[in-house]
Design an enzyme around this catalytic site. Structure first.
Site, PDB file in Angstrom:
ATOM      1  N   GLY A  28      52.857 -62.566 -57.538  1.00 13.55           N
ATOM      2  CA  GLY A  28      54.020 -61.687 -57.446  1.00 13.55           C
ATOM      3  C   GLY A  28      53.815 -60.387 -56.691  1.00 13.55           C
ATOM      4  O   GLY A  28      54.498 -59.402 -56.974  1.00 13.55           O
ATOM      5  N   SER A  29      52.940 -60.389 -55.682  1.00 19.20           N
ATOM      6  CA  SER A  29      52.769 -59.126 -54.944  1.00 19.20           C
ATOM      7  C   SER A  29      54.015 -58.811 -54.096  1.00 19.20           C
ATOM      8  O   SER A  29      54.376 -57.640 -53.923  1.00 19.20           O
ATOM      9  CB  SER A  29      51.501 -59.144 -54.086  1.00 19.20           C
ATOM     10  OG  SER A  29      51.632 -60.016 -52.998  1.00 19.20           O
ATOM     11  N   ASN A  30      54.671 -59.832 -53.591  1.00 17.46           N
ATOM     12  CA  ASN A  30      55.925 -59.569 -52.864  1.00 17.46           C
ATOM     13  C   ASN A  30      57.029 -59.120 -53.816  1.00 17.46           C
ATOM     14  O   ASN A  30      57.825 -58.248 -53.464  1.00 17.46           O
ATOM     15  CB  ASN A  30      56.363 -60.811 -52.079  1.00 17.46           C
ATOM     16  CG  ASN A  30      55.623 -60.929 -50.763  1.00 17.46           C
ATOM     17  OD1 ASN A  30      55.866 -60.158 -49.840  1.00 17.46           O
ATOM     18  ND2 ASN A  30      54.684 -61.868 -50.689  1.00 17.46           N
ATOM     19  N   VAL A  72      62.066 -77.345 -45.326  1.00 20.52           N
ATOM     20  CA  VAL A  72      60.918 -76.564 -45.785  1.00 20.52           C
ATOM     21  C   VAL A  72      60.607 -75.496 -44.740  1.00 20.52           C
ATOM     22  O   VAL A  72      60.124 -75.821 -43.648  1.00 20.52           O
ATOM     23  CB  VAL A  72      59.685 -77.470 -46.012  1.00 20.52           C
ATOM     24  CG1 VAL A  72      58.476 -76.645 -46.441  1.00 20.52           C
ATOM     25  CG2 VAL A  72      59.997 -78.527 -47.059  1.00 20.52           C
ATOM     26  N   ASP A  73      60.924 -74.251 -45.047  1.00 19.40           N
ATOM     27  CA  ASP A  73      60.658 -73.108 -44.159  1.00 19.40           C
ATOM     28  C   ASP A  73      61.347 -73.250 -42.799  1.00 19.40           C
ATOM     29  O   ASP A  73      60.813 -72.840 -41.771  1.00 19.40           O
ATOM     30  CB  ASP A  73      59.139 -72.920 -43.962  1.00 19.40           C
ATOM     31  CG  ASP A  73      58.414 -72.731 -45.286  1.00 19.40           C
ATOM     32  OD1 ASP A  73      58.967 -72.063 -46.166  1.00 19.40           O
ATOM     33  OD2 ASP A  73      57.294 -73.259 -45.435  1.00 19.40           O
ATOM     34  N   ILE A  88      60.405 -76.727 -53.601  1.00 18.32           N
ATOM     35  CA  ILE A  88      61.421 -76.901 -52.562  1.00 18.32           C
ATOM     36  C   ILE A  88      62.779 -76.944 -53.246  1.00 18.32           C
ATOM     37  O   ILE A  88      63.004 -77.780 -54.132  1.00 18.32           O
ATOM     38  CB  ILE A  88      61.162 -78.192 -51.766  1.00 18.32           C
ATOM     39  CG1 ILE A  88      59.790 -78.080 -51.077  1.00 18.32           C
ATOM     40  CG2 ILE A  88      62.265 -78.447 -50.751  1.00 18.32           C
ATOM     41  CD1 ILE A  88      59.238 -79.392 -50.572  1.00 18.32           C
ATOM     42  N   GLU A 128      68.141 -76.374 -46.322  1.00 14.02           N
ATOM     43  CA  GLU A 128      67.653 -77.509 -47.104  1.00 14.02           C
ATOM     44  C   GLU A 128      66.263 -77.980 -46.693  1.00 14.02           C
ATOM     45  O   GLU A 128      65.667 -78.819 -47.358  1.00 14.02           O
ATOM     46  CB  GLU A 128      68.652 -78.662 -47.010  1.00 14.02           C
ATOM     47  CG  GLU A 128      69.951 -78.331 -47.720  1.00 14.02           C
ATOM     48  CD  GLU A 128      70.993 -79.431 -47.590  1.00 14.02           C
ATOM     49  OE1 GLU A 128      70.630 -80.569 -47.242  1.00 14.02           O
ATOM     50  OE2 GLU A 128      72.168 -79.135 -47.849  1.00 14.02           O
ATOM     51  N   HIS A 187      57.512 -66.199 -45.656  1.00 13.89           N
ATOM     52  CA  HIS A 187      56.501 -67.215 -45.345  1.00 13.89           C
ATOM     53  C   HIS A 187      55.395 -66.578 -44.484  1.00 13.89           C
ATOM     54  O   HIS A 187      55.701 -65.827 -43.559  1.00 13.89           O
ATOM     55  CB  HIS A 187      57.153 -68.383 -44.591  1.00 13.89           C
ATOM     56  CG  HIS A 187      56.184 -69.467 -44.285  1.00 13.89           C
ATOM     57  ND1 HIS A 187      55.755 -70.377 -45.245  1.00 13.89           N
ATOM     58  CD2 HIS A 187      55.521 -69.782 -43.152  1.00 13.89           C
ATOM     59  CE1 HIS A 187      54.876 -71.198 -44.703  1.00 13.89           C
ATOM     60  NE2 HIS A 187      54.714 -70.860 -43.431  1.00 13.89           N
ATOM     61  N   ASN A 230      63.658 -66.201 -48.096  1.00 15.28           N
ATOM     62  CA  ASN A 230      62.272 -66.553 -48.436  1.00 15.28           C
ATOM     63  C   ASN A 230      61.336 -65.822 -47.496  1.00 15.28           C
ATOM     64  O   ASN A 230      61.709 -65.465 -46.380  1.00 15.28           O
ATOM     65  CB  ASN A 230      62.082 -68.070 -48.267  1.00 15.28           C
ATOM     66  CG  ASN A 230      60.671 -68.518 -48.596  1.00 15.28           C
ATOM     67  OD1 ASN A 230      60.088 -68.101 -49.606  1.00 15.28           O
ATOM     68  ND2 ASN A 230      60.097 -69.361 -47.751  1.00 15.28           N
TER      69      ASN A 230
HETATM   70  C1  GRF Z   1      52.924 -65.118 -49.927  1.00 14.92           C
HETATM   71  O1  GRF Z   1      51.927 -65.256 -48.942  1.00 14.92           O
HETATM   72  C2  GRF Z   1      54.238 -65.658 -49.435  1.00 14.92           C
HETATM   73  O2  GRF Z   1      54.434 -65.474 -48.067  1.00 14.92           O
HETATM   74  C3  GRF Z   1      54.116 -67.124 -49.744  1.00 14.92           C
HETATM   75  O3  GRF Z   1      53.440 -67.188 -50.976  1.00 14.92           O
HETATM   76  C4  GRF Z   1      52.645 -66.008 -51.134  1.00 14.92           C
HETATM   77  C5  GRF Z   1      53.086 -65.368 -52.409  1.00 14.92           C
HETATM   78  O4  GRF Z   1      52.299 -64.252 -52.738  1.00 14.92           O
HETATM   79  N1  GRF Z   1      55.407 -67.763 -49.772  1.00 14.92           N
HETATM   80  P1  GRF Z   1      52.770 -63.272 -53.892  1.00 14.92           P
HETATM   81  O5  GRF Z   1      52.968 -64.129 -55.146  1.00 14.92           O
HETATM   82  O6  GRF Z   1      54.030 -62.626 -53.468  1.00 14.92           O
HETATM   83  O7  GRF Z   1      51.632 -62.305 -54.074  1.00 14.92           O
END
Ligand code: GRF
Length: 208
Positions: free
Chosen positions: A9-11, A137-138, A85, A135, A102, A100
């Site tokens: 969960g760093s994002n 993947v990325d 997904i 729909e 990525h 999202n």
């Molecule tokens: C990140 O690298 C994000 O781009 C990818 O999964 C990772 C999640 O990291 N989809 P965090 O849980 O947000 O630290």
């Protein structure tokens, strides 16, 4: 924002921190996870944000997740390391309102282990992308990207860490642009107001 997360969960933390800034036009109000022990849930609890865990094996998992999001008045769903997904029923329910992040410059290296794929391919520049979710993947329409150099001694860990610092910058930025109405997605096409484009600069990697 409602955030979907499966891991550390760093994002999510970057979005929570941004939302605490009085000038930021959005805040995280709900965090849902498919993993009971996800550290993301702890981060949310520590920040006083409502959390929920839904077991993917349960019948109606995505319907329940969608209900929870709707009932909580969420305007924008942010996937932040959500390792599933999303099925068409869920994507269509929140069409144009799910984004999202990525860790590559999409459309290169979609799916898992994007940083390793970049190293294996020998690219000199990779990065991260925030996109609307469709729909695939990325594959959804791209909102924002940050380019990050690949350095000679990089391994998956060092490259992932470098990219991650940019993820934490562009995810809140993308949310800001959406919340302020500077960007939107119409019929699968991302449209910007002109003010979102400052003077553009490129960079060369490696620099000689
Ligand atoms: C990140 O690298 C994000 O781009 C990818 O999964 C990772 C999640 O990291 N989809 P965090 O849980 O947000 O630290």
């Amino acid at each position: 924002m409602g955030v979907l997360a499966s891991g550390r969960g760093s994002n999510l933390q970057a979005l929570i921190d941004a939302g605490r800034n009085a000038n930021f036009p959005a805040e995280v109000v709900l965090v849902l996870s498919d993993k009971k022990n996800a550290y993301a849930l702890e981060r949310a609890s520590l920040a006083g944000i409502r959390t929920g865990h839904l077991a993917p094996k349960e019948e109606g998992f995505y319907r329940k997740m969608g209900d929870e999001i709707e009932n909580y008045g969420v305007d924008l769903v942010c996937c932040a390391g959500f390792m599933r997904i999303l099925p068409p029923e869920f994507v269509n329910r929140f069409s144009g309102r799910i984004i999202n992040i990525h860790p590559s410059l999409l459309p290169s290296f979609p799916g898992l282990h994007a940083q390793k794929k970049a190293l294996d391919a020998g690219v000199r520049v990779t990065g991260c992308t925030v996109h609307f979710v469709d729909e695939g993947v990325d594959t959804g329409p791209i909102i924002l990207q940050a380019a990050v150099p690949v350095l000679p001694d990089d391994d998956e860990k060092t490259l992932s860490e470098r990219i991650l610092t940019y993820e934490h910058r562009i995810y809140p930025l993308a949310v800001r642009l959406i919340a302020e109405g500077s960007v939107r997605c119409i019929d699968g096409v991302v449209q910007y107001t002109e003010s979102a484009f400052p003077e553009s600069k490129g960079f060369i990697s490696p620099v000689s």
